[in-house]
Design a protein around this motif. Structure first.
Motif, PDB file in Angstrom:
ATOM      1  N   ALA A 114     -89.827  72.443  -4.021  1.00  0.00           N
ATOM      2  CA  ALA A 114     -91.281  72.497  -4.168  1.00  0.00           C
ATOM      3  C   ALA A 114     -91.856  73.246  -2.969  1.00  0.00           C
ATOM      4  O   ALA A 114     -91.200  73.406  -1.944  1.00  0.00           O
ATOM      5  CB  ALA A 114     -91.868  71.101  -4.259  1.00  0.00           C
ATOM      6  N   TRP A 134     -94.360  73.007  -7.873  1.00  0.00           N
ATOM      7  CA  TRP A 134     -93.143  73.489  -8.537  1.00  0.00           C
ATOM      8  C   TRP A 134     -93.590  74.524  -9.555  1.00  0.00           C
ATOM      9  O   TRP A 134     -94.394  74.229 -10.447  1.00  0.00           O
ATOM     10  CB  TRP A 134     -92.442  72.314  -9.197  1.00  0.00           C
ATOM     11  N   ILE A 148     -86.059  70.900 -11.264  1.00  0.00           N
ATOM     12  CA  ILE A 148     -86.741  70.978  -9.969  1.00  0.00           C
ATOM     13  C   ILE A 148     -85.709  71.212  -8.871  1.00  0.00           C
ATOM     14  O   ILE A 148     -84.956  70.307  -8.517  1.00  0.00           O
ATOM     15  CB  ILE A 148     -87.560  69.700  -9.685  1.00  0.00           C
TER      16      ILE A 148
END
Length: 117
Positions: free
Chosen positions: A25, A41, A22
């Protein structure tokens, strides 16, 4: 470096895992995302693995019907969406709020003006 994340809706009826890193986002202001408040995401669809039977997942589609918004019919939590990117690759938009062990404050958020699209 990739991590294997565990995710679920609030009641646990929908469970999944997703693999990736990640880096950030997206927060969208379209009529759906603004109300829902998810942080998305995007990952290649093959990195999403369901632990739940597909028939236990509800789907909502609106506007151009390009994205299948997946949610739990019991608790109402949106866990992910499914669609294709501009090149035709299958993608999953994971609501990182449904992942375990995420420090949401540490994830950079990009704002997307979906209301104008």
């Amino acid at each position: 470096m990739t991590t294997n994340y565990q995710g679920s809706c609030h009641c646990g009826r929908i469970a999944f895992e997703v693999e990736g890193d990640i880096q950030g986002a997206m927060s969208c202001n379209c009529s759906m995302c603004q109300r829902r408040g998810s942080l998305l995401w995007f990952v290649p669809h093959d990195r999403l693995r369901l632990k739940t039977q597909p028939e236990d997942i509800s789907t909502y589609m609106f506007n151009k019907h390009l994205i299948s918004h997946r949610f739990c019919a019991v608790c109402g939590i949106h866990v992910f969406g499914e669609g294709t990117d501009p090149k035709g690759n299958r993608m999953a938009a994971i609501n990182i709020r449904s992942l375990e062990g995420i420090d949401l404050e540490a994830v950079p958020v990009q704002h997307f003006d979906g209301r104008s699209k």
